[in-house]
Scaffold this motif. Structure first.
Motif, PDB file in Angstrom:
ATOM      1  N   GLN A   1       1.258  12.216  -9.578  1.00 44.74           N
ATOM      2  CA  GLN A   1       0.520  13.553  -9.378  1.00 44.74           C
ATOM      3  C   GLN A   1       1.339  14.846  -9.503  1.00 44.74           C
ATOM      4  N   GLN A   2       2.520  14.545  -8.690  1.00 44.43           N
ATOM      5  CA  GLN A   2       3.492  15.774  -8.575  1.00 44.43           C
ATOM      6  C   GLN A   2       3.991  16.020  -9.817  1.00 44.43           C
TER       7      GLN A   2
ATOM      8  N   GLU B   1       1.050  -1.341   0.045  1.00 43.84           N
ATOM      9  CA  GLU B   1      -0.129   0.101   0.034  1.00 43.84           C
ATOM     10  C   GLU B   1       0.926   1.409   0.034  1.00 43.84           C
ATOM     11  N   GLU B   2       1.878   1.330   0.763  1.00 43.99           N
ATOM     12  CA  GLU B   2       2.705   2.453   0.864  1.00 43.99           C
ATOM     13  C   GLU B   2       3.480   2.741  -0.503  1.00 43.99           C
ATOM     14  N   LYS B   3       3.979   1.624  -1.215  1.00 44.45           N
ATOM     15  CA  LYS B   3       4.732   1.777  -2.258  1.00 44.45           C
ATOM     16  C   LYS B   3       3.797   2.283  -3.436  1.00 44.45           C
ATOM     17  N   GLN B   4       2.381   1.723  -3.389  1.00 47.65           N
ATOM     18  CA  GLN B   4       1.345   2.466  -4.356  1.00 47.65           C
ATOM     19  C   GLN B   4       0.986   3.767  -4.178  1.00 47.65           C
ATOM     20  N   LEU B   5       0.911   4.100  -2.712  1.00 42.61           N
ATOM     21  CA  LEU B   5       0.809   5.467  -2.419  1.00 42.61           C
ATOM     22  C   LEU B   5       1.853   6.396  -3.056  1.00 42.61           C
ATOM     23  N   ASN B   6       3.162   6.063  -2.543  1.00 36.86           N
ATOM     24  CA  ASN B   6       4.128   6.926  -3.079  1.00 36.86           C
ATOM     25  C   ASN B   6       4.194   7.103  -4.674  1.00 36.86           C
TER      26      ASN B   6
ATOM     27  N   GLU C   1       3.880  19.621 -12.008  1.00 39.13           N
ATOM     28  CA  GLU C   1       4.743  20.418 -12.444  1.00 39.13           C
ATOM     29  C   GLU C   1       4.729  20.663 -13.902  1.00 39.13           C
ATOM     30  N   LYS C   2       4.324  19.827 -14.753  1.00 41.34           N
ATOM     31  CA  LYS C   2       3.818  19.892 -16.049  1.00 41.34           C
ATOM     32  C   LYS C   2       3.146  21.169 -16.326  1.00 41.34           C
ATOM     33  N   LEU C   3       2.011  21.025 -15.527  1.00 36.48           N
ATOM     34  CA  LEU C   3       0.959  22.020 -15.483  1.00 36.48           C
ATOM     35  C   LEU C   3       1.456  23.401 -15.083  1.00 36.48           C
ATOM     36  N   GLN C   4       2.182  23.453 -13.982  1.00 39.92           N
ATOM     37  CA  GLN C   4       2.977  24.697 -13.555  1.00 39.92           C
ATOM     38  C   GLN C   4       3.709  25.414 -14.874  1.00 39.92           C
ATOM     39  N   GLN C   5       4.608  24.228 -15.575  1.00 41.14           N
ATOM     40  CA  GLN C   5       5.547  24.760 -16.532  1.00 41.14           C
ATOM     41  C   GLN C   5       4.601  25.191 -17.767  1.00 41.14           C
ATOM     42  N   GLN C   6       3.397  24.697 -18.022  1.00 39.21           N
ATOM     43  CA  GLN C   6       2.561  25.176 -19.094  1.00 39.21           C
ATOM     44  C   GLN C   6       2.188  26.550 -18.669  1.00 39.21           C
TER      45      GLN C   6
END
Length: 145
Positions: free
Chosen positions: A108-109, A97-102, A113-118
């Protein structure tokens, strides 16, 4: 006899999580053991009902006593329970579960970041050295009286 240092009764969050996980696994295994004991007792009861008390002796689906089918069906459910507790939860337990969450947080991060750059490309912030332009409202006849 008496210690001058006080021991804190607090448990750090990581240790608390380990304890809670261990307690959860113990409850799962306890329920599995209870299920097994109920399965054995129920199987014996079915056999006694059919062979000793002659309950439903005329009901023989596929030319087999009904208690055999009832025990096989119950065993199937017990087997699913055992596989879930002993294999699935071990393979897909807290670490999984922890690996999947990470992994999902990282995805998502990256999207953020891509949206922020755009956004920065399409709508750049003005430089501090450049004077800012004041946007004047258009002279519109509707605002004059």
């Amino acid at each position: 006899m008496f210690s001058t240092t006080k021991k804190s009764g607090k448990i750090d969050p990581e240790q608390r999580e380990l304890i809670e996980n261990a307690q959860r696994r113990i409850r799962q295994k306890k329920r599995l053991t209870t299920h097994f004991v109920a399965f054995l007792a129920g199987s014996i009861l079915f056999i006694v009902l059919n062979l000793v008390l002659k309950f439903g002796e005329n009901f023989r689906p596929f030319k087999t006593d009904w208690f055999v089918w009832a025990i096989l069906l119950w065993f199937f459910f017990f087997l699913i329970h055992a596989i879930n507790v002993l294999l699935v939860n071990k393979l897909m337990g807290k670490d999984w579960e922890e690996k999947q969450l990470n992994r999902l947080v990282k995805i998502q991060q990256e999207k953020i970041e891509k949206l922020q750059q755009q956004v920065e490309r399409e709508h750049p912030l003005p430089n501090k050295n450049e004077p800012t332009r004041k946007i004047e409202p258009k002279d519109d006849n509707s605002t004059k009286f």
